[in-house]
Design a protein around this motif. Structure first.
Motif: not given
Length: 153
Positions: A126-137
């Motif tokens: 889940l942290l990996e997914i959130f990190a990817e989402e933060m990169q998009v932001f």
């Protein structure tokens, strides 16, 4: 997150598992060999592999080793956490995070309605997914600043 991610879409379908009758020593060796910190404990049934518990490296350290039990004869069934906290494949990320927070766990087996093992989701996943989402932001913010700099010069 732009779209709802179901846990079944992101869980790891390759799961390292054990049975209740495996010795704690064998379980520790399996964890070492597979580079994992937990094993899903299953019972084979006609439907498939039914999840009956979880055992972690911490369980082995605190229950078996620290209490001076014999890991060659002690069984996984003696130290596993049962029943396992599980989730459905259609659960949301927020639901699973809530389960993890409520029960103080980092790994949740994903099961069918009948309890058959489908996969596993971890806090690290889940942290990996959130990190990817933060990169998009971050990319969107950077693109906005670059666009503004070009248009206002």
């Amino acid at each position: 997150m732009a779209e709802r991610l179901d846990i079944g879409d992101i869980c790891n379908r390759v799961v390292v598992f054990t049975t209740e009758d495996m010795t704690v020593k064998q379980a520790a060796e399996l964890m070492r060999d597979e580079h994992v910190g937990s094993l899903v404990v299953i019972r084979d049934a006609d439907l498939g592999r039914i999840v009956v518990g979880m055992v972690t490296d911490r369980d082995i350290a605190i229950v078996a080793v620290a209490r001076d039990f014999e890991p060659q004869t002690l069984r996984v069934a003696d130290i596993m956490n049962s029943p396992a906290i599980t989730t459905r494949p259609d659960a949301s990320v927020n639901e699973v995070l809530g389960l993890m927070r409520q029960h103080g766990i980092r790994r949740v087996p994903v099961t069918s309605d009948q309890g058959v093992l489908i996969g596993i989701i971890t806090l690290d996943d889940l942290l990996e997914i959130f990190a990817e989402e933060m990169q998009v932001f971050v990319q969107a913010m950077t693109a906005g600043r670059h666009h503004e700099a070009r248009t206002r010069v």
